[in-house]
Scaffold this active site. Structure first.
Site, PDB file in Angstrom:
ATOM      1  N   SER A  85       9.791 -14.478   5.595  1.00 30.31           N
ATOM      2  CA  SER A  85      10.414 -13.715   4.137  1.00 30.31           C
ATOM      3  C   SER A  85       9.950 -14.359   2.963  1.00 30.31           C
ATOM      4  CB  SER A  85      11.890 -13.268   4.394  1.00 30.31           C
ATOM      5  OG  SER A  85      12.160 -13.013   3.206  1.00 30.31           O
ATOM      6  N   TYR A  91      20.436 -17.254   4.825  1.00 34.80           N
ATOM      7  CA  TYR A  91      19.159 -16.588   5.369  1.00 34.80           C
ATOM      8  C   TYR A  91      17.928 -17.187   4.810  1.00 34.80           C
ATOM      9  CZ  TYR A  91      15.806 -12.528   5.664  1.00 34.80           C
ATOM     10  OH  TYR A  91      14.967 -11.763   6.036  1.00 34.80           O
TER      11      TYR A  91
END
Length: 250
Positions: free
Chosen positions: A144, A157
């Site tokens: 990501s 995250y």
């Protein structure tokens, strides 16, 4: 499709919905055999029935025994698995002071430890399969853009994806002489089943308006690069990170 996967079998971890289900469809459309792994195995079974020459397996990426059993089932059906997409991932949302410990452990266990357990199981089997197997080995880690950006929420995250990015440098170094290629694909923000409600709301719409092109990335934008990284065409590409985000991180 620009890159053929004919004759290849690709194991997609986290294939029950969203980006993972899209990856499985792309593998099938490119001529590959898809193994669909997730905890929600009923969804994988429905997708496998839709695709035809595909297999659904129950998979908890945080449990090594589950990972091993899923690979056993896949090999019993298709033989050596020469492509793996480590896509399983979760988030928590919220500020770091508010997220419960259980949520933090779930994110780290799924996004980083889970990717490691799936990738290394694939690596072990490819190496055990001999030179013809591991010279065709392809492992793609789905990261990501949060791996290199800071924000005001979901810190675990982002940290897990930063760890995943470095795993994408460590594993190819370990396996380079065996010919197994490991690369990392870092998408930008995409609307999925998990975050659709957020992006439909006022704060989510404000986030979209703050992006340079004022739009979310489409999941289909990842397909050509994913297929390239799984194909014969990337025989000499390993340890690389590819960011596809429509300029969101500029």
């Amino acid at each position: 499709m620009p890159f053929s996967l004919t004759g290849r079998t690709v194991f997609v971890a986290g294939a029950s919905s969203g980006i993972g289900a899209g990856f499985a469809r792309a593998v099938h459309a490119a001529g590959g055999r898809a193994v669909l792994g997730a905890r929600r195995v009923d969804r994988c079974q429905a997708l496998a029935a839709e695709l035809g020459d595909a297999l659904a397996v129950e998979l908890d990426v945080t449990d090594e025994a589950s990972v091993r059993a899923a690979f056993d089932a896949a090999e019993a059906r298709f033989g050596v698995i020469d492509g793996v997409v480590c896509n399983a991932g979760v988030g928590t949302g919220g500020r770091s002071t508010e997220v419960p410990e259980e949520g933090l452990r779930r994110v780290l266990g799924t996004n980083l430890l889970g990717a490691m357990l799936v990738a290394r199981e694939a690596g072990r089997r490819l190496i055990a399969g001999g030179s013809r197997a591991h010279q065709r080995g392809r492992v793609v880690l789905i990261g990501s853009i949060t791996a290199r950006q800071s924000g005001t929420g979901d810190a675990m995250y982002a940290a897990s994806k930063a760890g995943l990015a470095h795993l994408g440098r460590q594993l190819p170094r370990e396996w380079v002489r065996q010919g197994i290629n490991v690369n990392t694909l870092q998408p930008g923000w995409i609307a999925t089943e998990i975050n659709a409600d957020w992006f439909a709301g006022a704060r989510g719409q404000a986030d979209i308006a703050g992006l340079h092109r004022r739009r979310l990335l489409s999941a289909e934008a990842l397909t050509p690069m994913l297929l390239y990284l799984l194909s014969d065409a990337c025989a000499q590409v390993t340890g690389a990170t590819f960011t596809i985000d429509d300029g969101q991180s500029l």
